[in-house]
Design an enzyme around this catalytic site. Structure first.
Site, PDB file in Angstrom:
ATOM      1  N   PRO A  36      -5.974   4.804   4.778  1.00 38.47           N
ATOM      2  CA  PRO A  36      -4.281   5.128   3.580  1.00 38.47           C
ATOM      3  C   PRO A  36      -4.183   3.923   3.425  1.00 38.47           C
ATOM      4  O   PRO A  36      -2.574   2.464   4.244  1.00 38.47           O
ATOM      5  CB  PRO A  36      -3.353   5.396   5.206  1.00 38.47           C
ATOM      6  N   CYS A  37      -4.930   2.805   2.741  1.00 40.73           N
ATOM      7  CA  CYS A  37      -4.573   0.865   2.196  1.00 40.73           C
ATOM      8  C   CYS A  37      -3.840   1.090   1.610  1.00 40.73           C
ATOM      9  O   CYS A  37      -2.986   0.426   1.265  1.00 40.73           O
ATOM     10  CB  CYS A  37      -5.962   0.852   1.656  1.00 40.73           C
ATOM     11  N   HIS A  38      -2.231   1.705   0.810  1.00 36.46           N
ATOM     12  CA  HIS A  38      -1.178   1.454   0.333  1.00 36.46           C
ATOM     13  C   HIS A  38      -0.340   1.115   1.546  1.00 36.46           C
ATOM     14  O   HIS A  38       0.792   0.991   0.687  1.00 36.46           O
ATOM     15  CB  HIS A  38      -1.615   3.435  -0.297  1.00 36.46           C
TER      16      HIS A  38
END
Length: 109
Positions: free
Chosen positions: A52-54
């Site tokens: 979940p890089c965001h």
DNA sequence: GGTTTGACCCGTT
DNA sequence: CAACGGGCCAAAC
């Protein structure tokens, strides 16, 4: 443990609706001044990890540069879907959403 | 092996 | 809040 591995594992554990900062992840991974490296690692993170890089933002709650997220609306839109609240200035309200992992987060497994 | 390049961070203005 | 300057560190050239 490997720095990259540590970062990837931590990002994987950021819960929905919460965010971590590059510097925070660097700190937790034992490299207090490695924030830029965290950015580098996220950029070339294997897609299969489905991280979940965001949920990783700047310390002031601002986002990664435009165009990095192919998703329409970019990083901000992805966070809005998790009902993240923003300041009038258009940044993540860090007072509310900063992730506070339990201290033993790295010792497990 | 020096220089440039970044998904960074901090203090000051 | 925005703009600037300085510091940071590994990769890439």
């Amino acid at each position: 443990m490997d720095f990259a591995q540590s970062v990837y594992r931590l990002v994987a554990q950021i819960p929905r609706g919460r965010v971590a900062t590059y510097g925070q992840l660097a700190m937790l991974s034992g490299r207090p001044r490695g924030a830029r490296q965290v950015g580098f690692l996220l950029a070339r993170a294997p897609d299969m990890l489905k991280l979940p890089c965001h949920r990783v933002v700047h310390t002031d709650g601002s986002f990664a540069p435009e165009g990095l997220f192919s998703y329409p609306g970019g990083q901000r839109a992805l966070l809005e879907q998790e009902e993240v609240r923003f300041t009038p200035g258009g940044r993540v309200d860090m007072r509310v959403h900063i992730w506070r992992p339990q201290p033993d987060i790295l010792s497990k497994r």
